[in-house]
Write a protein that holds these residues in place. Structure first.
Motif, PDB file in Angstrom:
ATOM      1  N   LYS A 176       0.812  -1.216   0.000  1.00  0.00           N
ATOM      2  CA  LYS A 176       0.000   0.000   0.000  1.00  0.00           C
ATOM      3  C   LYS A 176       0.845   1.265   0.000  1.00  0.00           C
ATOM      4  CE  LYS A 176      -4.153  -1.645  -0.063  1.00  0.00           C
ATOM      5  NZ  LYS A 176      -5.021  -1.405  -1.217  1.00  0.00           N
ATOM      6  N   ASP A 177       2.009   1.243   0.610  1.00  0.00           N
ATOM      7  CA  ASP A 177       2.857   2.430   0.633  1.00  0.00           C
ATOM      8  C   ASP A 177       4.164   2.054  -0.038  1.00  0.00           C
ATOM      9  OD1 ASP A 177       3.728   4.929   1.060  1.00  0.00           O
ATOM     10  OD2 ASP A 177       3.658   4.869   3.243  1.00  0.00           O
ATOM     11  N   VAL A 178       4.238   2.263  -1.354  1.00  0.00           N
ATOM     12  CA  VAL A 178       5.360   1.738  -2.123  1.00  0.00           C
ATOM     13  C   VAL A 178       6.479   2.749  -2.290  1.00  0.00           C
ATOM     14  CG1 VAL A 178       3.915   0.148  -3.383  1.00  0.00           C
ATOM     15  CG2 VAL A 178       4.257   2.433  -4.291  1.00  0.00           C
ATOM     16  N   THR A 179       6.469   3.814  -1.551  1.00  0.00           N
ATOM     17  CA  THR A 179       7.506   4.814  -1.743  1.00  0.00           C
ATOM     18  C   THR A 179       7.748   5.621  -0.476  1.00  0.00           C
ATOM     19  OG1 THR A 179       8.092   6.821  -2.951  1.00  0.00           O
ATOM     20  CG2 THR A 179       5.776   6.422  -2.633  1.00  0.00           C
ATOM     21  N   ASP A 180       8.985   6.064  -0.320  1.00  0.00           N
ATOM     22  CA  ASP A 180       9.303   7.072   0.677  1.00  0.00           C
ATOM     23  C   ASP A 180       8.886   8.412   0.070  1.00  0.00           C
ATOM     24  OD1 ASP A 180      10.279   8.394   2.837  1.00  0.00           O
ATOM     25  OD2 ASP A 180      12.380   7.847   2.534  1.00  0.00           O
ATOM     26  N   ARG A 181       9.186   9.512   0.762  1.00  0.00           N
ATOM     27  CA  ARG A 181       8.850  10.826   0.223  1.00  0.00           C
ATOM     28  C   ARG A 181      10.124  11.546  -0.194  1.00  0.00           C
ATOM     29  NH1 ARG A 181       3.500  13.460   2.793  1.00  0.00           N
ATOM     30  NH2 ARG A 181       2.282  11.561   2.917  1.00  0.00           N
ATOM     31  N   ASN A 182       9.996  12.370  -1.215  1.00  0.00           N
ATOM     32  CA  ASN A 182      11.095  13.214  -1.652  1.00  0.00           C
ATOM     33  C   ASN A 182      10.606  14.652  -1.600  1.00  0.00           C
ATOM     34  OD1 ASN A 182      12.954  14.752  -3.175  1.00  0.00           O
ATOM     35  ND2 ASN A 182      13.622  12.912  -4.268  1.00  0.00           N
ATOM     36  N   ARG A 183      11.065  15.388  -0.583  1.00  0.00           N
ATOM     37  CA  ARG A 183      10.578  16.752  -0.364  1.00  0.00           C
ATOM     38  C   ARG A 183      11.156  17.745  -1.358  1.00  0.00           C
ATOM     39  NH1 ARG A 183       5.859  16.514   2.097  1.00  0.00           N
ATOM     40  NH2 ARG A 183       5.913  15.469   4.102  1.00  0.00           N
TER      41      ARG A 183
ATOM     42  N   ILE B 186      11.636  11.768 -17.352  1.00  0.00           N
ATOM     43  CA  ILE B 186      10.963  12.621 -16.378  1.00  0.00           C
ATOM     44  C   ILE B 186      11.105  12.072 -14.957  1.00  0.00           C
ATOM     45  CG2 ILE B 186       8.667  11.551 -16.367  1.00  0.00           C
ATOM     46  CD1 ILE B 186       9.313  15.323 -16.662  1.00  0.00           C
ATOM     47  N   ILE B 187      11.543  10.795 -14.823  1.00  0.00           N
ATOM     48  CA  ILE B 187      11.675  10.177 -13.491  1.00  0.00           C
ATOM     49  C   ILE B 187      13.015  10.562 -12.871  1.00  0.00           C
ATOM     50  CG2 ILE B 187      11.742   8.018 -12.191  1.00  0.00           C
ATOM     51  CD1 ILE B 187      10.181   6.724 -14.496  1.00  0.00           C
ATOM     52  N   PHE B 188      12.973  11.112 -11.668  1.00  0.00           N
ATOM     53  CA  PHE B 188      14.199  11.428 -10.925  1.00  0.00           C
ATOM     54  C   PHE B 188      13.917  11.305  -9.443  1.00  0.00           C
ATOM     55  CE2 PHE B 188      17.129  14.570  -8.903  1.00  0.00           C
ATOM     56  CZ  PHE B 188      18.303  13.892  -9.168  1.00  0.00           C
ATOM     57  N   ASN B 189      14.679  10.445  -8.762  1.00  0.00           N
ATOM     58  CA  ASN B 189      14.452  10.175  -7.341  1.00  0.00           C
ATOM     59  C   ASN B 189      15.467  10.833  -6.419  1.00  0.00           C
ATOM     60  OD1 ASN B 189      12.269   8.569  -8.020  1.00  0.00           O
ATOM     61  ND2 ASN B 189      13.486   6.689  -8.087  1.00  0.00           N
ATOM     62  N   GLY B 190      16.397  11.589  -6.989  1.00  0.00           N
ATOM     63  CA  GLY B 190      17.459  12.169  -6.179  1.00  0.00           C
ATOM     64  C   GLY B 190      17.148  13.561  -5.660  1.00  0.00           C
ATOM     65  N   ASP B 191      18.225  14.295  -5.357  1.00  0.00           N
ATOM     66  CA  ASP B 191      18.112  15.638  -4.787  1.00  0.00           C
ATOM     67  C   ASP B 191      17.880  16.649  -5.900  1.00  0.00           C
ATOM     68  OD1 ASP B 191      18.293  18.031  -3.475  1.00  0.00           O
ATOM     69  OD2 ASP B 191      20.320  17.722  -2.686  1.00  0.00           O
ATOM     70  N   ASN B 192      16.674  17.158  -5.970  1.00  0.00           N
ATOM     71  CA  ASN B 192      16.327  18.111  -7.016  1.00  0.00           C
ATOM     72  C   ASN B 192      16.984  19.476  -6.819  1.00  0.00           C
ATOM     73  OD1 ASN B 192      13.630  17.152  -8.818  1.00  0.00           O
ATOM     74  ND2 ASN B 192      13.993  16.024  -6.929  1.00  0.00           N
ATOM     75  N   TYR B 193      17.547  19.725  -5.622  1.00  0.00           N
ATOM     76  CA  TYR B 193      18.204  21.003  -5.362  1.00  0.00           C
ATOM     77  C   TYR B 193      19.642  21.043  -5.862  1.00  0.00           C
ATOM     78  CZ  TYR B 193      14.402  21.832  -1.959  1.00  0.00           C
ATOM     79  OH  TYR B 193      13.187  22.002  -1.340  1.00  0.00           O
ATOM     80  N   SER B 194      20.216  19.886  -6.172  1.00  0.00           N
ATOM     81  CA  SER B 194      21.641  19.813  -6.471  1.00  0.00           C
ATOM     82  C   SER B 194      21.972  20.386  -7.847  1.00  0.00           C
ATOM     83  CB  SER B 194      22.120  18.357  -6.405  1.00  0.00           C
ATOM     84  OG  SER B 194      21.527  17.606  -7.453  1.00  0.00           O
ATOM     85  N   ALA B 195      23.184  20.918  -7.947  1.00  0.00           N
ATOM     86  CA  ALA B 195      23.676  21.431  -9.228  1.00  0.00           C
ATOM     87  C   ALA B 195      23.824  20.296 -10.235  1.00  0.00           C
ATOM     88  CB  ALA B 195      25.018  22.136  -9.014  1.00  0.00           C
ATOM     89  N   GLU B 196      24.128  19.104  -9.719  1.00  0.00           N
ATOM     90  CA  GLU B 196      24.279  17.941 -10.609  1.00  0.00           C
ATOM     91  C   GLU B 196      22.979  17.634 -11.339  1.00  0.00           C
ATOM     92  OE1 GLU B 196      27.427  18.080  -7.721  1.00  0.00           O
ATOM     93  OE2 GLU B 196      25.240  18.034  -7.447  1.00  0.00           O
ATOM     94  N   TRP B 197      21.854  17.780 -10.636  1.00  0.00           N
ATOM     95  CA  TRP B 197      20.569  17.492 -11.262  1.00  0.00           C
ATOM     96  C   TRP B 197      20.254  18.522 -12.361  1.00  0.00           C
ATOM     97  CZ3 TRP B 197      17.269  14.879 -13.500  1.00  0.00           C
ATOM     98  CH2 TRP B 197      15.961  15.304 -13.761  1.00  0.00           C
ATOM     99  N   THR B 198      20.623  19.759 -12.141  1.00  0.00           N
ATOM    100  CA  THR B 198      20.390  20.785 -13.168  1.00  0.00           C
ATOM    101  C   THR B 198      21.129  20.414 -14.454  1.00  0.00           C
ATOM    102  OG1 THR B 198      20.146  22.495 -11.470  1.00  0.00           O
ATOM    103  CG2 THR B 198      20.594  23.238 -13.713  1.00  0.00           C
TER     104      THR B 198
ATOM    105  N   PHE C  15       6.872  16.829  -8.356  1.00  0.00           N
ATOM    106  CA  PHE C  15       5.704  15.989  -8.627  1.00  0.00           C
ATOM    107  C   PHE C  15       6.019  14.589  -8.095  1.00  0.00           C
ATOM    108  CE2 PHE C  15       2.220  14.132 -11.047  1.00  0.00           C
ATOM    109  CZ  PHE C  15       1.315  15.183 -11.162  1.00  0.00           C
ATOM    110  N   ALA C  16       5.666  14.369  -6.826  1.00  0.00           N
ATOM    111  CA  ALA C  16       6.121  13.162  -6.134  1.00  0.00           C
ATOM    112  C   ALA C  16       4.974  12.213  -5.831  1.00  0.00           C
ATOM    113  CB  ALA C  16       6.824  13.546  -4.841  1.00  0.00           C
ATOM    114  N   PHE C  17       5.182  10.918  -6.122  1.00  0.00           N
ATOM    115  CA  PHE C  17       4.219   9.895  -5.716  1.00  0.00           C
ATOM    116  C   PHE C  17       4.436   9.603  -4.242  1.00  0.00           C
ATOM    117  CE2 PHE C  17       2.956   5.345  -5.299  1.00  0.00           C
ATOM    118  CZ  PHE C  17       1.601   5.546  -5.512  1.00  0.00           C
ATOM    119  N   THR C  18       3.372   9.684  -3.460  1.00  0.00           N
ATOM    120  CA  THR C  18       3.504   9.521  -2.001  1.00  0.00           C
ATOM    121  C   THR C  18       2.568   8.448  -1.462  1.00  0.00           C
ATOM    122  OG1 THR C  18       1.963  11.350  -1.644  1.00  0.00           O
ATOM    123  CG2 THR C  18       4.297  11.888  -1.634  1.00  0.00           C
ATOM    124  N   GLY C  19       2.455   7.353  -2.180  1.00  0.00           N
ATOM    125  CA  GLY C  19       1.716   6.203  -1.660  1.00  0.00           C
ATOM    126  C   GLY C  19       0.374   5.979  -2.303  1.00  0.00           C
ATOM    127  N   ASN C  20      -0.483   6.999  -2.334  1.00  0.00           N
ATOM    128  CA  ASN C  20      -1.794   6.865  -2.981  1.00  0.00           C
ATOM    129  C   ASN C  20      -2.224   8.167  -3.636  1.00  0.00           C
ATOM    130  OD1 ASN C  20      -2.320   8.439  -0.773  1.00  0.00           O
ATOM    131  ND2 ASN C  20      -3.944   7.157   0.064  1.00  0.00           N
TER     132      ASN C  20
END
Length: 704
Positions: free
Chosen positions: A442-449, A521-533, A453-458
């Protein structure tokens, strides 16, 4: 507290919940059985409104409202200002004897005619074309808004022009809900789910962040009064870096405000659930339970107004600006979106059967396709001068739109891309109809703050909506782009099935194709990082940092307007007009802030700085005259620094004035405002507290 007292409090809560709402439960006591059944079908199942019951409903609504102390009624609507609007009319109707009767007709209930000339329309309506019409939305219940001496019956409505042009945010929202329902029911039918007499809809739970400051400080800050944010101000030594405010003990004065806020909202059947301290001092959050989307958005508009009203009663001012204080966290509104199918189940919840899990993965893939295809449109839905201060900072989602799925779902997507998934990081295998897929807890993911656009379980949490914005804009876009993705999936399935192809194999292939094309479009890492940009740029994902650039993109590419026209959400003219409205609002906001900054600098800060400059120079001269041995080098350095900053401030004012007068681009005006702020904030670090003309950040954030 005694058990008797606790029970009394609970009983009181159940008594007041929804007492100021003309709900189905209330209607049943005021309407005939025939009228009630007809109106209930409209509210619950979105059946067409039976106009013949309008007079009876209006009279019942009036009778109920008067019993709650109402003397007036108002068509409550949401123009393109982003706020709510209302014009109050009394129930009073005089007779020949000079006495009065209280009347409210079906015609008055169903339609109103406020002046439309002064509301933004983006060219849809000329100024001299004053007619605009409000029309009752029975799916969102009427409610009582209480005043000091009497109350007003508020009737949620749409707002349109003489020729039916949408002039509000509710009209296209309802159209987008209809488009979503049509396509989801079509997909349901392909899955063998009964759809006759049923509908699908989106649900929403918008978390609302806000600041509270003492009214005395607010009234002493012209920038807060006129723009909603501080145009100047040094970050104090202690702010949010200790992380001791987040979820900390709530101060007595604030908890008293929150308690009254909850009661006021519960009376209006707003399901306020959570309250807590947010990250920044003086920042807080309120979160509701999930509701059907249209009602949830109306309730959030009520929340924003109620926050302001109750704050005033407690000597506070509620700040809903996205960035009222520089250098610390701003405020957003987490838009928790989900979808309920015609089977009355949440289609973003993994199921207990192969059938339901196939449906779940289809919805996930449809959203991948939708968000990747229309990322700039999602960014445009939250574009504003205020929100530009938030997006991209280390406190809010970046301007790059991506989707967070979590490790397990991402692993499944990777397997789906390669063929038939047959393993899971969580373990366990079941047949789900599409292929052999892992069991989905039922809860297939942790949260990414950090994800926009984050999937948070349901549900999916779209975190980019600004705290002062209506959720309508974002949800109009999400509903419509999702409808198109589902439409295209259904068309492929229907074509294949009509040709005798296997449904499960076809669906498998469609989902596999979607993952291959849209996995970027899928990215699970740190969206704040310069690497992600850098990585996002490699993937070809747009990075739209400000409102003008964003609006320019969606204006140039005709696919965006065509999307809304295709699904009957916005006509070509309506789409263009909204972009014009948002352009104008952005430019007006920047110009207003610039003029306010000039006024504060010239009439408050610089005079105070010049006065202290004279005092300091005189002091140095007098002390220095006592003895040549007293060099006063450090004092002279202080004076030089002060004079230098005053000169920089004066030069920045001149530059900003020239920019405003010449009508230069907003970007250049903003750059000039930044220069002025740097000079003014430097002066705040030099001028004594008793001579500084503005309440400081430390005072506003900590003194309450």
């Amino acid at each position: 507290m005694s058990e008797k007292c606790c029970n009394s409090s609970v009983e009181r809560l159940t008594e007041i919940y929804g007492e100021d709402v003309f709900s189905l439960k209330v209607m049943k006591n005021y309407l005939s059985e025939k009228a009630f059944d007809s109106l209930a079908a409209t509210i619950r199942d979105h059946k067409p409104l039976n106009a013949t019951i309008a007079d009876e409903v209006a009279d019942a609504m009036k009778t109920w409202a008067v019993s709650r102390g109402a003397t007036h009624f108002s068509h409550w609507f949401q123009p393109l200002t982003g706020a709510t609007a209302e014009k109050h009319d009394s129930f009073i109707s005089p007779n020949k004897d000079g006495e009065i009767m209280l009347k409210f007709s079906g015609k008055e209930l169903i339609q109103g005619e406020p002046d439309a000339s002064s509301f933004p329309s983006g060219g849809l309506r000329a100024t001299f074309e004053a007619r605009g019409y409000t029309a009752w939305d029975p799916t969102s219940p009427a409610f009582i808004r209480r005043g000091e001496n009497n109350s007003t019956l508020c009737i949620p409505c749409v707002f349109c022009g003489y020729h039916g042009e949408a002039l509000d945010k509710k009209t296209p929202l309802l159209r987008s809900v209809a488009a979503l329902s049509k396509q989801v029911c079509r997909l349901a039918k392909l899955f063998g789910i009964k759809t006759e007499g049923k509908r699908a809809y989106a649900t929403l739970g918008p978390e609302q962040e806000y600041f509270l400051i003492d009214r005395e400080f607010y009234e002493a800050r012209l920038d807060l009064l006129q723009t909603g944010r501080t145009l100047f101000g040094r970050r104090p030594a202690k702010h949010q870096q200790m992380e001791d405010h987040y979820f900390g003990a709530i101060k007595p004065r604030v908890i008293a405000f929150m308690e009254e806020l909850d009661m006021a909202l519960w009376q209006l059947a707003v399901p306020a659930k959570t309250r807590h301290n947010e990250v920044c001092p003086a920042q807080f959050e309120i979160a509701p339970m999930f509701e059907e989307q249209n009602l949830s958005i109306d309730h959030n508009m009520i929340v924003m107004q109620t926050l302001k009203d109750i704050a005033e009663k407690h000597g506070f001012v509620c700040l809903l600006h996205e960035k009222p204080f520089a250098g610390v966290n701003g405020s957003g509104k987490h838009n928790n979106w989900s979808i309920v199918g015609p089977d009355d189940k949440n289609w973003l919840s993994p199921g207990d059967t192969p059938h339901e899990n196939a449906k779940f993965l289809t919805v996930i893939c449809a959203l991948l396709k939708a968000v990747d295809t229309y990322a700039p449109m999602l960014r445009a839905a939250v574009a504003s001068a205020g929100n530009d201060h938030r997006l991209g900072a280390n406190e809010a989602p970046p301007a790059i739109v991506s989707i967070f799925l979590g490790d397990q779902l991402t692993d499944i997507m990777q397997q789906l891309e390669k063929g038939r998934p047959n393993s899971s990081k969580a373990g366990g295998i079941i047949e789900i109809g599409v292929s052999s897929l892992p069991k989905l807890p039922k809860d297939v993911t942790d949260r990414n703050r950090t994800s926009p656009f984050a999937f948070t379980g349901n549900k999916f949490e779209f975190r980019a909506v600004g705290s002062s914005q209506s959720c309508s804009g974002a949800n109009i876009v999400i509903n419509t782009i999702f409808a198109e993705a589902v439409d295209e999936i259904c068309s492929e399935l229907e074509t294949a099935v009509s040709k005798g192809k296997n449904f499960n194999d076809t669906l498998q292939g469609i989902l596999q194709g979607i993952v291959k094309k849209h996995k970027r479009i899928i990215f699970n890492g740190d969206n704040y990082s310069a690497e992600w940009t850098k990585e996002a740029e490699k993937r070809g994902l747009p990075n739209l940092r400000n409102t003008p650039d964003t609006l320019e993109v969606i204006e140039k590419d005709k696919k965006y307007g065509a999307l809304f026209e295709k699904y009957g959400v916005l006509t070509k003219e309506e789409f263009k007009s909204r972009n014009d409205v948002y352009h104008h609002a952005y430019e007006m906001t920047i110009a207003m802030e610039a003029n306010c900054a000039i006024t504060i600098a010239k009439t408050l800060v610089i005079p105070a700085a010049l006065e202290y400059q004279g005092v300091l120079a005189e002091t140095i001269q007098k002390v220095g005259s006592i003895s040549k041995k007293i060099t006063m080098l450090e004092s002279k350095k202080l004076l030089v620094s002060l004079v230098s900053n005053v000169e920089e401030a004066l030069a920045a004012v001149s530059e900003l004035e020239a920019s405003v007068a010449s009508g230069k681009s907003a970007k250049k005006t903003i750059a000039s405002m930044v220069k002025l702020r740097e000079a003014i904030d430097a002066l705040e670090g030099i001028i004594p507290k008793d001579k500084w003309p503005l309440p400081t950040y430390a005072e506003m954030m900590f003194m309450m």
